[in-house]
Design a protein around this motif. Structure first.
Motif, PDB file in Angstrom:
ATOM      1  N   LYS A  50       0.845  -1.222   0.000  1.00  0.00           N
ATOM      2  CA  LYS A  50       0.000   0.000   0.000  1.00  0.00           C
ATOM      3  C   LYS A  50       0.865   1.250   0.000  1.00  0.00           C
ATOM      4  CE  LYS A  50      -4.049  -1.630   2.423  1.00  0.00           C
ATOM      5  NZ  LYS A  50      -4.564  -1.817   3.758  1.00  0.00           N
ATOM      6  N   ILE A  92       2.556   2.347  -3.517  1.00  0.00           N
ATOM      7  CA  ILE A  92       1.783   2.605  -4.748  1.00  0.00           C
ATOM      8  C   ILE A  92       1.953   4.061  -5.213  1.00  0.00           C
ATOM      9  CG2 ILE A  92      -0.582   2.744  -5.669  1.00  0.00           C
ATOM     10  CD1 ILE A  92      -1.239   0.292  -3.923  1.00  0.00           C
ATOM     11  N   THR A  95       2.318   2.712 -10.780  1.00  0.00           N
ATOM     12  CA  THR A  95       2.226   1.282 -10.425  1.00  0.00           C
ATOM     13  C   THR A  95       1.230   0.581 -11.338  1.00  0.00           C
ATOM     14  OG1 THR A  95       2.613   1.927  -8.135  1.00  0.00           O
ATOM     15  CG2 THR A  95       1.881  -0.335  -8.523  1.00  0.00           C
ATOM     16  N   ILE A 147       1.405  -5.992  -9.137  1.00  0.00           N
ATOM     17  CA  ILE A 147       2.060  -6.545  -7.937  1.00  0.00           C
ATOM     18  C   ILE A 147       2.592  -7.914  -8.339  1.00  0.00           C
ATOM     19  CG2 ILE A 147       1.710  -7.382  -5.578  1.00  0.00           C
ATOM     20  CD1 ILE A 147      -0.807  -5.475  -5.515  1.00  0.00           C
ATOM     21  N   HIS A 205      -6.796  -0.323  -6.649  1.00  0.00           N
ATOM     22  CA  HIS A 205      -5.891   0.537  -7.429  1.00  0.00           C
ATOM     23  C   HIS A 205      -5.760   0.081  -8.885  1.00  0.00           C
ATOM     24  CE1 HIS A 205      -4.535   2.781  -3.884  1.00  0.00           C
ATOM     25  NE2 HIS A 205      -4.701   1.637  -3.250  1.00  0.00           N
ATOM     26  N   LEU A 221      -4.721  -2.745 -10.324  1.00  0.00           N
ATOM     27  CA  LEU A 221      -3.407  -3.325 -10.626  1.00  0.00           C
ATOM     28  C   LEU A 221      -3.549  -4.786 -11.014  1.00  0.00           C
ATOM     29  CD1 LEU A 221      -1.535  -2.022  -7.435  1.00  0.00           C
ATOM     30  CD2 LEU A 221      -1.769  -0.868  -9.657  1.00  0.00           C
TER      31      LEU A 221
END
Ligand SMILES: Cc1ncc(COP(=O)(O)O)c(C=O)c1O
Length: 366
Positions: free
Chosen positions: A115, A118, A122, A125, A147, A149
């Protein structure tokens, strides 16, 4: 006492028979037979829409990074404690690795550290189910959703491990498995790329076969691809090991329980352990040494054990210190495990009395 190797597989006549069959018949019209069978069974086992057999997990990870579209200017948040393939496969694409710290309990990436790392650059992950212990997937998937991702699971050492009811490697946008000779299930070299996403699969399968489309002429290639598919022989070996995965996991967990019983009540040693609700495959059982109470450092213990024929390994050096990155961030837990962690021998054929021998010698040194 004979040498106790760090790792080693459990091969039965079933593997030998099937690989012999592949070596004898896996040619001509059968030249893809064992590869396609492996991929079919992998899809069924993992409960995913697509599986691609690869030469190794490194190739599967690179395909994952390329297939989700990583490029220069993108950032990928990843653990600082892993075999370097986790990071280099991100770097191959031009994207930047942002290395964060790990949870001391599991040695997997710490969701709160994700967290904090970011930024608006980004894109993904890249987590690792470290040593076969499941990472905190609920938290990670939630962060990714918030987010927007992508999530790549480096499940190289985690074949058969489970997060809640799901197999590691089947939860994120892409999961990658290794069948390297030191893993729980092996094929010499071998890997799997797993996904449920149509677009990611389409990109990955094209890239895995040199970008070949045959669109203009036979052998025509439309994009810069790679030669990453697995061969028939390792695919045959991996297929049988995958069919036997439950007994392979049970065996590794039995070895772990032998160590656990012996370290129980020893205050200088803490075993790295799965969290409730997860099932580790314990490919590589590992311990923390309490340096304040120990007479010797992890590295010296490992050296002395080697002289007695006991093959342990230290924790991975934090990758951000490597010359390719040279970031020099101190991720404290990752650094501490590098200094004070020991990965114990757990070849499939280790006996309980050999575990005794390892633990007796280790305790003497600390
Ligand atoms: C965490 C992790 N990622 C990636 C790899 C690479 O796997 P392979 O050797 O199949 O390329 C390994 C293998 O050691 C690993 O442990």
């Amino acid at each position: 006492m004979k040498d106790i190797p760090f790792a080693g597989p459990w091969i039965t006549d079933v593997e030998i028979k099937y690989v012999t069959e592949a070596a004898t018949y896996g040619h001509y019209e059968n030249c893809m037979k064992y590869i396609l069978q492996f991929e079919k069974e992998a899809k069924e086992y993992f409960g995913v829409k697509y599986a691609i057999g690869t030469h190794c997990a490194t190739h599967a990870l690179h395909l994952a990074c390329a297939a989700i579209g990583l490029k220069e200017g993108d950032e990928v948040i990843t653990t600082d404690h892993s075999w370097i393939a986790t990071a280099y496969t991100v770097t191959y694409t031009g994207a930047k690795c942002v290395f964060v710290d790990i949870d001391p309990k599991t040695l997997c990436i710490d969701p709160s550290a994700i967290k904090n790392a970011i930024t608006d650059k980004t894109k993904a992950i890249m987590l690792v189910h470290n040593f076969g212990i499941p990472a905190d997937m609920d938290e990670i998937m939630e962060i990714a959703k918030t987010h927007n991702l992508k999530v790549i699971e480096d499940a190289a050492p985690a074949m058969g491990a489970k997060y809640k009811s799901k197999l590691c490697g089947s939860i994120g946008d892409v999961g990658c498995i290794s069948f390297h000779g030191a893993k729980i299930a092996i094929s010499g070299e071998g890997g799997l790329f797993l996904t449920n996403d149509d677009e990611i699969y389409k990109n990955a399968i094209l890239l895995s076969d040199m970008g070949r489309t045959d669109s203009v002429a036979p052998f025509w290639s439309d994009v810069l691809g790679y030669e990453y598919r697995i061969g028939n022989l390792p695919a045959a070996m991996a297929t049988i090991q995958m069919r036997r995965i439950n007994e392979l996991v049970d065996n590794k967990r039995k070895i772990y329980s032998w160590y656990e019983k012996r370290f129980n009540g020893v205050d200088k040693v803490i075993m790295v352990k799965e969290k409730p609700g997860t099932i580790a495959n314990y490919t590589y059982p590992s311990i923390w040494i309490d340096r304040a109470k120990s007479n010797s450092s992890a590295i010296n213990i490992i050296k002395s054990l080697k002289e007695k024929g006991i093959h342990c390994r230290p924790g991975f050096p934090p990758m951000n210190f490597f010359p390719v990155y040279d970031v020099n961030v101190l991720n404290k837990v990752a650094y501490d495990f590098f200094s004070n962690g020991i990965v114990l021998p757990a070849p499939h054929n280790i006996t309980e009395s050999e575990v005794d021998y390892v633990v007796e010698n280790l305790l003497e040194l600390i």
